[in-house]
Motif scaffolding. Structure first.
Motif, PDB file in Angstrom:
ATOM      1  N   ASP A 249      -6.150  -2.321 -14.521  1.00 50.11           N
ATOM      2  CA  ASP A 249      -4.858  -2.626 -14.223  1.00 50.11           C
ATOM      3  C   ASP A 249      -3.875  -2.291 -15.574  1.00 50.11           C
ATOM      4  O   ASP A 249      -4.383  -2.286 -16.765  1.00 50.11           O
ATOM      5  CB  ASP A 249      -4.682  -4.238 -14.306  1.00 50.11           C
ATOM      6  N   ASN A 250      -2.770  -1.819 -15.381  1.00 51.86           N
ATOM      7  CA  ASN A 250      -1.572  -1.316 -16.404  1.00 51.86           C
ATOM      8  C   ASN A 250      -2.253  -0.633 -17.321  1.00 51.86           C
ATOM      9  O   ASN A 250      -1.559  -0.536 -18.620  1.00 51.86           O
ATOM     10  CB  ASN A 250      -1.219  -2.856 -16.926  1.00 51.86           C
ATOM     11  N   ASN A 253       0.486   1.415 -19.089  1.00 53.72           N
ATOM     12  CA  ASN A 253       1.046   0.704 -20.301  1.00 53.72           C
ATOM     13  C   ASN A 253       0.262   0.468 -21.846  1.00 53.72           C
ATOM     14  O   ASN A 253       0.912   0.407 -22.601  1.00 53.72           O
ATOM     15  CB  ASN A 253       1.444  -0.689 -19.562  1.00 53.72           C
ATOM     16  N   LYS A 367      -3.143  -7.659  -8.638  1.00 52.16           N
ATOM     17  CA  LYS A 367      -4.053  -7.310  -9.568  1.00 52.16           C
ATOM     18  C   LYS A 367      -5.159  -8.150 -10.004  1.00 52.16           C
ATOM     19  O   LYS A 367      -4.992  -9.377  -9.495  1.00 52.16           O
ATOM     20  CB  LYS A 367      -3.344  -6.404 -10.590  1.00 52.16           C
TER      21      LYS A 367
END
Length: 408
Positions: A249-250, A253, A367
């Motif tokens: 997830d992410n 970023n 998520k």
């Protein structure tokens, strides 16, 4: 002079095993050769007096060869030099016996009728044995000397005009055998070492082709190959195969905030945690590409598939990492699909597409969770507000062969 070439132990062990197999075959030749000549010259005094003792000798050598043949590999591992010595004794002694018989035939004119056959057989066996067993340098010299030197001695002792013809022929034969053996010895070991080198290189290249460079886990190519193998296994066992697509997830970023080197550390941390769990449950884990990983396993029921997915999710507790005194929790989402190959007309590509769709729903719903493909059917129905013709596809008993039942 009798040392083997310098190379790794595996090559030498394989060469000695090949040598023993060749010697085992040649051990069956001596006794029949003696019996053929002896039975065709039964009236000779020499044959009558020595038939049983020489026959027993060759038979004993053959029995020892058979015993050694079935224990040679163990003996090599336990004591290499002793195994090599035992084999050399079993090969050289019958050669020496045959050479001695040949020399005795030359020396005794009263049995001239078997002299020529013995000379021919001895020369042929000497040449064949020497060239066949040149794997070990002991035999390229010792076999010709053991077989022909006694005959040469008899020629020198009883130097009749007939025997003197044999002297240059035997000498040329020895020189030819030794020289030919040297060439075959060189060619054999060069070929064996070269083959071993390229075999090792092939294994190394195959490992590189099937291994992800960063995480040192199996890569997508390996996963596709393993999926095909497990699909056939599930079909043969009438079970189901689960394909779980895992996405961090992410992750973008993380890369943008902390840099790509830190992102690589995250990938390795997640890969280690998930691979450790995969090994515990006898599954297959691989990096599929980017921040995506895949888990594959043959399963018996939808319940087992859900338990595996939950176990993978629990590994997120092992993926916490500190950066500049800040603890970062790395989470991931999982899309789960499963098919029973013996119950469905769908294929491997359908299995992968369904997992991708389930992963998309897991991401869309927040998520850090897993979703099964069967659950995505309900989700799609709710979004479209229309009944789905495949609503029952998630049951293990249905005709489509999907095995992932909704989580309770």
């Amino acid at each position: 002079m009798f040392n083997l070439p310098e190379c790794n132990n595996e090559i030498i062990i394989n060469a000695m095993q090949e040598l023993e197999r060749r010697a085992f075959i040649s051990a069956f030749i001596y006794l029949p050769c003696w019996l053929i000549i002896a039975l065709n010259n039964q009236d000779d005094v020499f044959i009558q007096e020595t038939f049983y003792s020489i026959s027993f000798f060759f038979l004993t050598i053959l029995i020892f060869h058979i015993i050694l043949h079935y224990r040679f590999s163990q003996l090599l591992e336990h004591n290499f030099h002793r195994a090599r010595l035992f084999l050399a004794i079993l090969i050289i002694i019958p050669c020496l016996m045959l050479g001695s018989i040949c020399s005795w035939c030359i020396y005794l004119h009263i049995i001239y009728t078997i002299t020529v056959p013995f000379i021919i057989i001895t020369a042929v066996l000497c040449t064949a044995t020497s060239l066949l067993l040149t794997i070990d340098p002991i035999y390229k010299i010792m076999v010709p000397l053991a077989m022909i030197l006694p005959a040469l001695t008899a020629v020198l002792v009883e130097n009749s005009s007939e025997n003197l013809i044999f002297l240059p022929l035997a000498s040329l034969n020895i020189l030819y055998i030794i020289r030919s053996s040297q060439l075959k010895y060189r060619d054999y070991w060069q070929a064996l070492i070269t083959f071993s080198y390229f075999k090792q290189k092939s294994i190394t290249l195959e490992n590189m082709a099937f291994t992800d460079f960063l995480t040192q886990k199996p890569n997508r190519l390996h996963a596709d190959k393993q999926l095909s193998i497990l699909w056939d296994q599930a079909k043969a066992q009438q079970q189901c195969i689960a394909w779980m697509m895992i996405d961090i997830d992410n992750f973008k970023n993380i890369n943008d905030t902390y840099g790509h080197p830190f992102g690589d550390i995250c990938l390795m941390l997640v890969a280690d945690a998930l691979d450790s769990y995969s090994q515990k449950v006898n599954g297959f884990f691989a990096r599929y590409g980017g921040e995506e990983f895949v888990f594959i396993k043959v399963c018996r029921s939808g319940t087992e598939i859900h338990q595996l997915a939950q176990g993978l999710m629990q590994q997120s507790s092992k993926t916490r990492i500190c950066h500049d005194d800040v603890t970062i929790n790395i989470t991931y989402s999982i899309g789960v699909s499963s098919l029973c190959p013996h119950m469905t007309s769908q294929n491997l590509n359908d299995l992968i597409v369904q997992a991708d769709l389930a992963l998309y729903i897991a991401k869309h719903e927040g998520k850090n969770q897993y979703r099964c493909y069967c659950e995505t059917q309900d989700y799609i129905e709710q979004q479209m507000k229309t009944p789905s013709p495949n609503a029952a596809c998630c049951s293990i008993e249905n005709k489509q062969g999907n095995s992932c039942s909704p989580a309770s």
